[in-house]
Write an enzyme that holds these catalytic residues in place. Structure first.
Site, PDB file in Angstrom:
ATOM      1  N   GLU A  45       0.022   8.679   4.266  1.00  0.00           N
ATOM      2  CA  GLU A  45      -0.479   7.309   4.192  1.00  0.00           C
ATOM      3  C   GLU A  45       0.698   6.322   4.163  1.00  0.00           C
ATOM      4  O   GLU A  45       1.662   6.513   3.424  1.00  0.00           O
ATOM      5  CB  GLU A  45      -1.296   7.188   2.891  1.00  0.00           C
ATOM      6  CG  GLU A  45      -2.061   5.907   2.763  1.00  0.00           C
ATOM      7  CD  GLU A  45      -3.038   5.948   1.578  1.00  0.00           C
ATOM      8  OE1 GLU A  45      -2.978   6.888   0.775  1.00  0.00           O
ATOM      9  OE2 GLU A  45      -3.851   5.012   1.484  1.00  0.00           O
ATOM     10  N   CYS A 175      -6.955   9.132   2.276  1.00  0.00           N
ATOM     11  CA  CYS A 175      -6.779   9.357   0.840  1.00  0.00           C
ATOM     12  C   CYS A 175      -8.035   9.177   0.015  1.00  0.00           C
ATOM     13  O   CYS A 175      -8.892  10.040  -0.043  1.00  0.00           O
ATOM     14  CB  CYS A 175      -5.644   8.510   0.312  1.00  0.00           C
ATOM     15  SG  CYS A 175      -5.162   9.032  -1.328  1.00  0.00           S
TER      16      CYS A 175
END
Ligand SMILES: *[C@@H]1O[C@H](CO)[C@@H](O)[C@H](O)[C@H]1NC(C)=O
Ligand SMILES: *[C@@H]1O[C@H](CO)[C@@H](O)[C@H](O)[C@H]1NC(C)=O
Ligand SMILES: CC(=O)N[C@H]1CO[C@H](CO)[C@@H](O)[C@@H]1O
Length: 699
Positions: A45, A175
């Site tokens: 991420e 996530c």
């Protein structure tokens, strides 16, 4: 057409705003992925700018530089013939999103904004990003000119869509979305997505790894599919340690596991998998198929590319493996050690200095540094050139090769026992023996002269000389005398950190390590600005109970026999006079509560979100075998009084490795006032009322 696909995921040690280094690590991961035959590469991420940029996300510079890095990636021949899925912030119609940018052969295929943002605990994504709320909706995104020039595209799809390659269908989760009750993978799976990707910025919390692994495996257990998880790893410039664990799983079973803790900046996992296994897994689940037939479809971005290997290449597919979990003691040994290494090399200091008292906490901290030395030697032995280069920079020797952990420890680690006439010989010997066994450069000093001088100044000015309570002084006097000793330790620690290497004819300075544990902080059982004040603290997020187990682990694992007597000695601050040459002060007696009780208070206060009244109500049940309601009431009141009296100390807590969900770290994690009315009169009255009802009930 072949059905065997090769996909890659990675764990990268990205660093907030280190665009140069981040780009290099992304390139390296793509190289490795390609060399292992992967046709798709997933990264962590926000990997382009680093996950932990925090308020730097507000700056347009961060967005600009992220696009500049993307431009370099698009232009490079290194990204040819592999679908690259990278993470970066993107501004769309003046709103900032946390995005995946997916591209292939100089064309951007899709920009996928994150739908559920992480906003609990240490996470504050809602502060910087807006979640994408238009499910299955795609808009046109106008590319910045620098990107248009490379891709020849003016606009690209932006939104909640999936990719349809010639042979399969991929959908992204980012996530937090995995933890959400209605994760995207469920609907995407029903809509025929076979490969789910998840790029995370997820940090280490003791005993949490299995939750993540279970979540990933369960994502495909019900409905089949391939799940690929990428994560950030390393320190990233903050209290958190992102703990890797890149993984690939299929139909509910783990196929490939990356390390949770390691000094490798770039770790790439590649798995070859048979898509037919997903299809046959799904074939028999009729409930799934019924639900799937009703699902409203995702927009699909068609990609003229296949993830599968050419037919003429026979590739063996990967088999499920059993996930190896670390014990909590191993986690303490490895996580903070990797974090210390990142901090040391990135701050470009020459090593660490630790005030070593011979107690559990400072000894545990010393063991973590020793464990770091082990990992450095191991990484060098395994051919990690980055670690070798960093080690050479730290010890300032271009030809140095760290081979023996004790020898490396001697170069980068100074321990210091600071005795006063009120320290016992036992603790002094214990510290010395431990230092010998781990190899640290050990200093023994006596600070009586400094303590006398400081108290002397006070006496000259006021004409009064404070006394310890054993010598007839009041508790005010006694406490002040203890604090002077404790604070002088801090002054000396910083002096020696700056100048020990100078005195030894070596360049550089040392980082001062603190070693207050999470329970002491919670109770406020520490002197503000004593040697708990330091540059960083690797054990500030650990409970005393875990640290004791960790010491036992080090005793066995590293054969540090010095730890045996450290284990058995009662914890003490040693700031009060000895009685007959023996310690007269122990921590638990001083605190008026045990470490075991403290851990319970800590968890109830933070994790169960209990105020005094709720804590009392929970504990009369939990402790009904061991305490009367009256005792529980008095314990709870004592805890809240001490906690609130001492809360101000948390404002200056040394930055600590975050590892525990009940951490009282005021600065980022546990936001509360630090000036309380410590009588808690309203709350305690409720306890008393409840407690009277208990008595009546039992009568
Ligand atoms: C991705 O994995 C992380 C664990 O690192 C998890 O917290 C998150 O929920 C996952 N996201 C999705 C969408 O599955
Ligand atoms: C705290 O609250 C009690 C009870 O209301 C009150 O008597 C006391 O004055 C307060 N303390 C301070 C410092 O205001
Ligand atoms: C340095 C220091 O505080 N020393 C104290 C140790 O204890 C004796 C009493 O036993 C005190 O007199 C000292 O001042």
């Amino acid at each position: 057409m072949s059905r065997v696909v090769a996909v890659a995921t990675c764990a990268l040690n990205q660093w907030a705003l280190d665009f140069e280094g981040n780009l290099e690590r992304i390139f390296k991961s793509i190289d490795i992925a390609k060399s292992k035959g992967a046709r798709y590469r997933l990264g962590p991420e926000l990997e382009i700018c680093g996950y932990g940029c925090s308020d730097h996300y507000y700056e347009s510079d961060t967005l600009l530089h992220s696009f500049q890095v993307l431009e370099k990636l698009l232009q490079s021949p290194a990204t040819q013939d592999i679908i690259c899925d990278v993470g970066m912030p993107v501004l769309h119609r003046n709103v900032r999103y946390n995005c995946r940018v997916i591209f292939l052969n100089k064309k951007i295929l899709l920009i996928r904004p994150k739908i559920s943002l992480a906003n609990a605990g240490n996470y504050r994504e809602l502060r910087w990003f807006t979640p994408w709320s238009k499910a299955r909706h795609v808009e046109e995104y106008f590319l910045p000119r620098i990107i248009q020039e490379v891709t020849g595209q003016e606009t690209v799809p932006f939104g909640d869509a999936v990719l349809a390659t010639k042979d399969t269908c991929l959908g992204a989760e980012i996530c937090e979305e995995l933890w959400a009750p209605n994760s995207p993978h469920i609907e995407m799976g029903l809509d025929g997505v076979e490969i789910f990707t998840n790029s995370s910025g997820s940090h280490h919390v003791l005993r949490k790894a299995h939750a993540r692994v279970d979540l990933v495996n369960s994502a495909t257990a019900k409905n089949g599919g391939i799940y690929i998880l990428a994560n950030q790893k390393g320190c990233d410039g903050d209290r958190l340690y992102y703990d890797g664990c890149a993984m690939i799983s299929m139909n509910g079973e783990t196929i490939a596991q990356g390390s949770q803790f390691s000094l490798d900046d770039v770790e790439v996992l590649v798995a070859t998998l048979d898509l037919e296994d997903v299809r046959s897994y799904r074939a028999e689940i009729s409930s799934r198929n019924l639900a799937a037939s009703k699902v409203s479809p995702y927009p699909r971005v068609k990609v003229d590319f296949a993830l599968s290997c050419p037919d003429d290449v026979a590739v063996p597919t990967c088999m499920p493996i059993q996930w190896r979990h670390h014990s909590p003691e191993e986690e303490i040994s490895l996580g903070p050690a990797c974090w210390l290494w990142d901090y040391l090399r990135r701050s470009k200091q020459a090593g660490f200095l630790l005030p070593l008292s011979g107690g559990i906490d400072s000894s545990a901290t010393a063991c973590i540094v020793y464990s770091m030395c082990h990992q450095v030697c191991l990484a060098v032995k395994n051919g990690n050139a980055d670690v070798l280069a960093d080690a050479r920079m730290i010890v300032n020797d271009e030809t140095y090769i760290p081979k023996d952990p004790r020898e490396f420890c001697k170069r980068i680690f100074t321990t210091c026992y600071m005795a006063s006439e009120n320290s016992s010989q036992d603790t002094c010997n214990r510290a010395k023996l431990l230092a010998e066994q781990i190899g640290s450069y050990h200093i023994n000093l006596n600070m009586d002269a400094a303590v006398k001088a400081v108290v002397g100044i006070f006496s000259v000015v006021t004409g009064r000389t404070p006394q310890f309570s054993v010598c007839g002084g009041s508790s005010r006097e006694s406490l002040a005398l203890q604090n002077v000793q404790a604070r002088i330790r801090m002054v000396l620690a910083y002096l020696f950190a700056q100048l020990t290497l100078w005195a030894r004819g070596m360049p550089g300075g040392l980082l001062v390590l603190g070693s207050a544990n999470v329970d002491e902080s919670l109770r406020g059982y520490m002197t503000k600005y004593d040697c708990s004040s330091a540059d960083i603290n690797p054990i500030g997020g650990m409970s005393k109970t875990d640290l004791k187990n960790f010491i036992q682990y080090c005793l066995e694992n590293f054969q540090l026999t010095a730890l045996r007597s450290i284990m058995s000695a009662p914890p003490t601050a040693e700031l009060e006079p000895l009685v007959d040459g023996q310690v007269a002060q122990t921590d638990e007696a001083d605190m008026g509560m045990t470490y075991a009780e403290l851990s319970i208070y800590g968890k109830l206060r933070k994790i169960a979100k209990a105020g005094p009244y709720s804590m009392f109500c929970k504990l009369i049940n939990m402790w009904k075998e061991i305490c009367t309601p009256r005792e529980v009431a008095s314990k709870v009141k004592h805890f809240f009084r001490m906690y609130s009296v001492n809360r101000h100390k948390m404002t200056t807590l040394t930055p600590s490795y975050h590892a525990e969900n009940y951490s009282p770290d005021d600065n980022r994690f546990d936001l509360r006032p630090f000036l309380y009315n410590t009588s808690w009169s309203w709350q305690f009255r409720c306890i008393d009322k409840q407690f009277r009802t208990c008595l009546k009930g039992s009568a």
